[in-house]
Design a protein around this motif. Structure first.
Motif, mmCIF file in Angstrom:
data_model
loop_
_atom_site.group_PDB
_atom_site.id
_atom_site.type_symbol
_atom_site.label_atom_id
_atom_site.label_comp_id
_atom_site.label_asym_id
_atom_site.label_seq_id
_atom_site.Cartn_x
_atom_site.Cartn_y
_atom_site.Cartn_z
ATOM 1 N N ARG A 120 0.826 -1.204 0.000
ATOM 2 C CA ARG A 120 0.000 0.000 0.000
ATOM 3 C C ARG A 120 0.857 1.249 0.000
ATOM 4 N N ASP A 121 1.658 1.428 1.050
ATOM 5 C CA ASP A 121 2.517 2.616 1.109
ATOM 6 C C ASP A 121 3.630 2.529 0.069
ATOM 7 N N TYR A 122 4.364 1.405 0.120
ATOM 8 C CA TYR A 122 5.395 1.154 -0.892
ATOM 9 C C TYR A 122 4.975 -0.106 -1.645
ATOM 10 N N ARG A 123 4.615 0.068 -2.881
ATOM 11 C CA ARG A 123 4.047 -1.027 -3.652
ATOM 12 C C ARG A 123 5.128 -1.885 -4.313
ATOM 13 N N HIS A 124 4.773 -3.140 -4.511
ATOM 14 C CA HIS A 124 5.652 -4.091 -5.171
ATOM 15 C C HIS A 124 4.852 -4.835 -6.239
ATOM 16 N N ALA A 125 5.576 -5.357 -7.202
ATOM 17 C CA ALA A 125 4.939 -6.144 -8.263
ATOM 18 C C ALA A 125 5.905 -7.221 -8.732
ATOM 19 N N SER A 126 5.347 -8.369 -9.069
ATOM 20 C CA SER A 126 6.128 -9.473 -9.621
ATOM 21 C C SER A 126 5.513 -9.846 -10.967
ATOM 22 N N VAL A 127 6.292 -9.690 -12.017
ATOM 23 C CA VAL A 127 5.809 -9.916 -13.379
ATOM 24 C C VAL A 127 6.627 -11.035 -14.023
ATOM 25 N N THR A 128 5.926 -11.990 -14.612
ATOM 26 C CA THR A 128 6.569 -13.047 -15.405
ATOM 27 C C THR A 128 6.129 -12.863 -16.849
ATOM 28 N N ALA A 257 15.461 11.327 5.060
ATOM 29 C CA ALA A 257 14.301 11.123 4.194
ATOM 30 C C ALA A 257 13.317 10.126 4.810
ATOM 31 N N ASP A 258 13.852 9.085 5.440
ATOM 32 C CA ASP A 258 12.974 8.105 6.078
ATOM 33 C C ASP A 258 12.197 8.714 7.234
ATOM 34 N N VAL A 259 12.886 9.531 8.071
ATOM 35 C CA VAL A 259 12.204 10.174 9.195
ATOM 36 C C VAL A 259 11.125 11.130 8.678
ATOM 37 N N THR A 260 11.494 11.942 7.697
ATOM 38 C CA THR A 260 10.520 12.882 7.137
ATOM 39 C C THR A 260 9.328 12.151 6.545
ATOM 40 N N ASN A 261 9.623 11.099 5.829
ATOM 41 C CA ASN A 261 8.535 10.340 5.232
ATOM 42 C C ASN A 261 7.677 9.660 6.303
ATOM 43 N N GLY A 262 8.329 9.203 7.408
ATOM 44 C CA GLY A 262 7.565 8.581 8.491
ATOM 45 C C GLY A 262 6.601 9.566 9.137
ATOM 46 N N ILE A 263 7.072 10.812 9.396
ATOM 47 C CA ILE A 263 6.193 11.834 9.965
ATOM 48 C C ILE A 263 5.041 12.134 9.009
ATOM 49 N N LYS A 264 5.376 12.253 7.741
ATOM 50 C CA LYS A 264 4.333 12.540 6.759
ATOM 51 C C LYS A 264 3.304 11.413 6.715
ATOM 52 N N GLU A 265 3.782 10.183 6.717
ATOM 53 C CA GLU A 265 2.860 9.052 6.676
ATOM 54 C C GLU A 265 2.004 8.983 7.936
ATOM 55 N N PHE A 266 2.585 9.402 9.096
ATOM 56 C CA PHE A 266 1.806 9.402 10.333
ATOM 57 C C PHE A 266 0.619 10.347 10.227
ATOM 58 N N PHE A 267 0.880 11.573 9.775
ATOM 59 C CA PHE A 267 -0.213 12.534 9.656
ATOM 60 C C PHE A 267 -1.212 12.118 8.567
ATOM 61 N N ILE A 268 -0.707 11.535 7.508
ATOM 62 C CA ILE A 268 -1.626 11.063 6.466
ATOM 63 C C ILE A 268 -2.534 9.973 7.019
ATOM 64 N N THR A 269 -1.924 9.041 7.757
ATOM 65 C CA THR A 269 -2.721 7.966 8.360
ATOM 66 C C THR A 269 -3.700 8.517 9.388
ATOM 67 N N LEU A 270 -3.258 9.529 10.160
ATOM 68 C CA LEU A 270 -4.138 10.145 11.155
ATOM 69 C C LEU A 270 -5.351 10.791 10.490
ATOM 70 N N ILE A 271 -5.114 11.538 9.431
ATOM 71 C CA ILE A 271 -6.215 12.205 8.737
ATOM 72 C C ILE A 271 -7.159 11.185 8.102
ATOM 73 N N ILE A 272 -6.581 10.127 7.536
ATOM 74 C CA ILE A 272 -7.416 9.107 6.901
ATOM 75 C C ILE A 272 -8.325 8.422 7.922
ATOM 76 N N ASN A 273 -7.809 8.246 9.153
ATOM 77 C CA ASN A 273 -8.559 7.506 10.178
ATOM 78 C C ASN A 273 -9.351 8.406 11.112
ATOM 79 N N ILE A 274 -9.514 9.690 10.784
ATOM 80 C CA ILE A 274 -10.290 10.600 11.626
ATOM 81 C C ILE A 274 -11.713 10.087 11.869
ATOM 82 N N PRO A 275 -12.445 9.605 10.866
ATOM 83 C CA PRO A 275 -13.800 9.083 11.146
ATOM 84 C C PRO A 275 -13.801 7.982 12.205
ATOM 85 N N TYR A 276 -12.838 7.061 12.141
ATOM 86 C CA TYR A 276 -12.774 6.012 13.150
ATOM 87 C C TYR A 276 -12.445 6.587 14.526
ATOM 88 N N ILE A 277 -11.549 7.577 14.558
ATOM 89 C CA ILE A 277 -11.181 8.197 15.829
ATOM 90 C C ILE A 277 -12.394 8.881 16.464
#
Length: 348
Positions: A120-128, A257-277
Motif C-alpha cells: 500500500r505505502d510502498y508497492r511491489h509487483a512481480s511480473v513473469t 528522508a525516512d524520518v521525514t517520510n515517516g512523519i508525513k505518513e503518520f499525519f496522512i494515516t491520522l487524517i485518513i482515520n479521523i472518522p474512526y477516531i
C-alpha cells in the motif's frame, strides 16, 4: 497357412526395422539382417507374435536407446536454447513502470504469463513475461534504461539433444505406424488384426505424448522467460560502488528522508482515520458519562446511610449490626438467677 504367417511376421519385422532406420542413423540397426534370418529359421516366433508379445514397448525403447544420432541431423537441427532472465528493479513511478512493461511486451509480440501486485505505502509487483527469444536482449536493455536495475541473473538451458532424440523417436514411430497400417489391410486372421491394432494404439499414445513434449520445448525455446521484481521507492539505490564518505552522506540523507517520510505518513494515516477516531471517542465518552452517573448514585446512597447511622447514634437507638445482643426475656431470666444465687449465699 504357415507360409502366410511367416510372410506376415517378416513384414512386421521389416516395418519396425525401416521405421528405426528412418530416424537419423540407419547404421544403428545393422543387425536387422541377422534378426530376419533368425525369424525365418524359428517359425515359433509367430506364436509369440500371435500372443501379442511382438514389438513390446521395452523392445522398442531398447532399440531407440541403441540408436545413434548422426552428425548430419544435428547440423540440420538448430540449437534449442531455453533462456531465463531474473531482474530486480526500483522505480519512483510505479504505475508508469507497469504501463510501460505491458506496452513493450505487447509490441514485442510477447505476453504476460503471471502478474502479482501487493503493498500500500510502498508497492511491489512481480511480473513473469514471455518474450520472443530474438527480442530478449532489446527488452532487457529497455528496462535498464527505464528503471534502476539492482539485480540481474541469466540462465541458458541447452535442450538440443533431448529435442533431437524425442523428434527422432517420434519419426520412427510414425513410419512404423504407416507400415502397420499397410499390413493391417492385408491381414487375413482376426488374431493378426487384433495384434496389429493393439500395437497401433500404443504407437498413437506414445506419439501424442512426444508431440506434446516437443510443443512444450518449442514454446520455451521460442519465448524466453523474464521474471521482473518491481519495488517502488522514494530514492533509487546507487548501483555503483561508493567510497566511505559517500556512503556516510548517502546514509544520512536516506535516514533524514525516512524520518521525514515517516512523519508525513503518520499525519496522512491520522487524517485518513479521523472518522474512526471520532466514532471511538464518542463511544468512550458515553462510557465515561454512564460510569460517572453510576458513581454519583453510589456516593449519594453511601452519604444517606452514613447520615442515618449518625442520627441513630445521637438518639441512642443505634445498634451495631456486627455485635449480637441478648434478647429482653433472656436478660430478665439472668437477673432472677443472679438474685437467687445471692440469697442462697446469704443463708449459708
Amino acid at each position: 497357412m504357415k507360409k502366410k504367417k511367416g510372410i506376415l511376421l517378416m513384414g512386421l519385422m521389416l516395418s519396425f526395422a525401416l521405421a528405426a532406420c528412418g530416424s537419423s542413423d540407419k547404421s544403428a540397426y545393422s543387425d536387422y539382417a541377422a534378426a530376419e534370418e533368425a525369424a525365418v529359421e524359428e517359425p515359433a516366433a509367430l506364436a509369440s507374435y500371435g500372443n501379442g508379445d511382438y514389438m513390446t514397448d521395452s523392445a522398442g525403447e531398447a532399440a531407440f536407446e541403441n540408436e545413434t544420432i548422426s552428425d548430419d541431423v544435428k547440423k540440420e537441427t538448430a540449437r534449442k536454447l531455453i533462456k531465463t532472465v531474473n531482474l530486480d528493479v526500483e522505480t519512483k513511478s510505479y504505475d508508469e513502470m507497469l504501463a510501460f512493461l505491458e506496452t513493450q511486451i505487447e509490441e514485442l509480440g510477447g505476453y504476460i504469463e503471471a502478474l502479482d501486485c501487493y503493498g500500500r505505502d510502498y508497492r511491489h509487483a512481480s511480473v513473469t513475461a514471455r518474450i520472443p527469444a530474438g527480442k530478449l536482449d532489446g527488452f532487457v536493455k529497455q528496462i535498464g534504461e527505464t528503471a534502476n536495475v539492482t539485480g540481474r541473473s541469466e540462465s541458458v538451458e541447452d535442450v538440443t539433444l533431448q529435442y533431437v532424440d524425442l523428434d527422432s523417436h517420434a519419426r520412427m514411430l510414425e513410419e512404423e505406424q504407416e507400415r502397420l497400417l499397410e499390413l493391417l489391410e492385408t491381414a487375413e486372421t482376426i488374431e493378426d488384426m487384433i495384434t496389429i491394432e493393439s500395437r497401433l494404439g500404443e504407437i498413437k499414445y506414445q506419439l501424442e505424448s512426444m508431440k506434446s513434449q516437443l510443443r512444450t520445448f518449442d514454446n520455451r525455446v521460442d519465448y524466453s522467460t523474464v521474471h521482473i521484481n518491481i519495488e517502488e521507492v522514494i530514492e533509487l539505490t546507487p548501483v555503483v560502488e561508493l567510497t566511505d564518505g559517500e556512503r556516510i552522506v548517502q546514509g544520512f540523507i536516506k535516514s533524514v528522508a525516512d524520518v521525514t517520510n515517516g512523519i508525513k505518513e503518520f499525519f496522512i494515516t491520522l487524517i485518513i482515520n479521523i472518522p474512526y477516531i471520532i466514532v471511538w471517542a464518542v463511544v468512550i465518552l458515553i462510557i465515561v458519562v454512564i460510569a460517572r452517573i453510576i458513581m454519583k448514585k453510589v456516593d449519594k446512597r453511601t452519604e444517606r446511610l452514613e447520615k442515618e447511622r449518625g442520627e441513630r447514634i445521637a438518639s441512642g437507638n443505634y445498634q451495631n449490626p456486627y455485635v449480637t445482643r441478648p434478647s429482653t426475656a433472656t436478660g430478665k431470666k439472668n437477673e432472677v438467677q443472679n438474685d437467687k444465687n445471692v440469697t442462697e449465699e446469704k443463708t449459708e
